[in-house]
Design an enzyme around this catalytic site. Sequence first.
Site, PDB file in Angstrom:
ATOM      1  N   THR A  56     -42.897  13.020  11.158  1.00  0.00           N
ATOM      2  CA  THR A  56     -43.371  14.123   9.920  1.00  0.00           C
ATOM      3  C   THR A  56     -44.301  13.631   8.797  1.00  0.00           C
ATOM      4  OG1 THR A  56     -41.581  13.687   8.687  1.00  0.00           O
ATOM      5  CG2 THR A  56     -40.957  15.116  10.890  1.00  0.00           C
ATOM      6  N   CYS A  57     -44.343  14.339   7.965  1.00  0.00           N
ATOM      7  CA  CYS A  57     -45.300  14.016   6.945  1.00  0.00           C
ATOM      8  C   CYS A  57     -44.524  12.823   6.186  1.00  0.00           C
ATOM      9  CB  CYS A  57     -45.323  15.230   5.677  1.00  0.00           C
ATOM     10  SG  CYS A  57     -44.152  15.644   5.032  1.00  0.00           S
ATOM     11  N   ASN A  58     -43.298  12.562   6.190  1.00  0.00           N
ATOM     12  CA  ASN A  58     -42.832  11.394   5.543  1.00  0.00           C
ATOM     13  C   ASN A  58     -41.964  10.393   6.195  1.00  0.00           C
ATOM     14  OD1 ASN A  58     -40.464  13.239   5.775  1.00  0.00           O
ATOM     15  ND2 ASN A  58     -40.364  13.873   3.883  1.00  0.00           N
ATOM     16  N   ARG A  59     -41.924  10.662   7.858  1.00  0.00           N
ATOM     17  CA  ARG A  59     -40.943   9.898   8.484  1.00  0.00           C
ATOM     18  C   ARG A  59     -41.771   9.874   9.865  1.00  0.00           C
ATOM     19  NH1 ARG A  59     -35.844  10.686   8.537  1.00  0.00           N
ATOM     20  NH2 ARG A  59     -35.647  12.659   7.210  1.00  0.00           N
ATOM     21  N   SER A 114     -33.008  15.067   4.796  1.00  0.00           N
ATOM     22  CA  SER A 114     -34.332  15.748   4.303  1.00  0.00           C
ATOM     23  C   SER A 114     -34.521  15.514   2.806  1.00  0.00           C
ATOM     24  CB  SER A 114     -34.708  17.077   4.808  1.00  0.00           C
ATOM     25  OG  SER A 114     -34.693  17.312   6.219  1.00  0.00           O
ATOM     26  N   GLU A 119     -33.257  21.343   5.012  1.00  0.00           N
ATOM     27  CA  GLU A 119     -34.392  22.290   5.452  1.00  0.00           C
ATOM     28  C   GLU A 119     -34.443  22.430   6.992  1.00  0.00           C
ATOM     29  OE1 GLU A 119     -38.367  20.257   2.723  1.00  0.00           O
ATOM     30  OE2 GLU A 119     -37.420  19.130   4.421  1.00  0.00           O
ATOM     31  N   ILE A 199     -47.796  22.151   5.640  1.00  0.00           N
ATOM     32  CA  ILE A 199     -48.683  22.761   4.986  1.00  0.00           C
ATOM     33  C   ILE A 199     -48.646  24.406   5.750  1.00  0.00           C
ATOM     34  CG2 ILE A 199     -51.371  23.457   5.437  1.00  0.00           C
ATOM     35  CD1 ILE A 199     -50.633  21.435   3.105  1.00  0.00           C
TER      36      ILE A 199
END
Length: 425
Positions: A56-59, A114, A119, A199
């Site tokens: 994902t965007c952070n993991r 999250s 989320e 996004i």
Amino acid sequence: MVVWALGLNQTSAPLNLPGRFSFALNEMAPALQKLRLIFGNADSTHRQVEAVILSTCNRTEIYCAGEFAAQEHVMRWLAEYGGVPPAVLRSHAYLLKNEQAARHAFRVTSGLDSMGLGESHILAQMKDAVRVAENAGMLGATLNQLFQDSFEIAKHVRTATAIGTSSIGLATAAVRLAAQLFEDLRQTRVLLVGAGEVIELAAVHFAARGARHIAVANRTLERGNRVVARVGGEVMPLSELPARLAEFDIVVSCTASILPLIGLGVVERALKQRRHRPMFMADLAVPRDIEPEVKALQDIYLYTIDDLAQVAHEGRTGREASVTQAEQIIDSGVQRFMQWAARHGMVMLIRQLNAQFEGWRASELSRARKRLSGGEDVEIVMEALSRGLAQKMLHGARAELRAGDTAERAEMEQTISRLFLREGR
């Protein structure tokens, strides 16, 4: 069979590191195929390793089931993918095993791990990851059970607790902060940079608030079109961003770029064209998409992922009881999975033993038949057959008795005695 997870996220590593290891959805299958080749070229015990990549965007996390020693191969492969020495990756990654790995998977899928508590989009991301692994032939019985359990637990958590009520994720936090700057989002023009899950969520939230115009800038127009198909608007090449930045009141960026996409000079020119009308910017990327110096400009309201994480954290207030209840559901799920894994492991061991003994039996029987067809005495052939089987059965026990230190040999002696020296057999 051991279940383990190797991961890297925004809390375990510096901001400039996790982005190096991100996988787009269409990159996961080739990555898994390469990982399969690495396992195939390694020790034969690693060839049956199962693997699922969640990015994902952070993991970025790789869940595996198989010999635990295989994690060294995964560590080296992932370090090479990110272009860093294995020692650097090892110093910032987390490696979880069995109960810890299962609990982590269940917490991630349920939204407890999250940035925004509760989320829900992580559940869809996990399902996509499992589907890709299955199509790539890397999903076996163990990981399939783990993730099917995680989906059931996530559903239970959301229906039995208030964990998902008013959950605030990064995309929601960005919209909330933008609404504080602009009284009426219906008069704003929004530029979304990237086309990933975050996004897409931001697009949905801004569309729900009635934003006047939404544009998506992305390197691949096809992926941008998928976002716009849900909310309306336009897609533009990323190369047009510098020339058109001044058109937008709100900019939200989340890409996997290693270098910033929006520099100080570009924003300064945009402000002059806008005659210094305020601009809201949210940088959700790791590493950052917008140069930090932009934050010092007047009329620019730039929020980084850390700022938005703080807003998202506020969503936890007053939900401590729900978190405790969710953790209890997860604990029960971990116990059930580990019980299943123990039973499954026993069944697999019995199957392996049966297959090995059947192989030995077939081998010795084939040799005996050849000797009989050559005219050898039956008694001699039968004696050789029985001796050959006995030697194969005892070879492993003898080797183990010769290996290890004194304490290990003493424990092995007791085990072998229980297995081979029972009375009345």
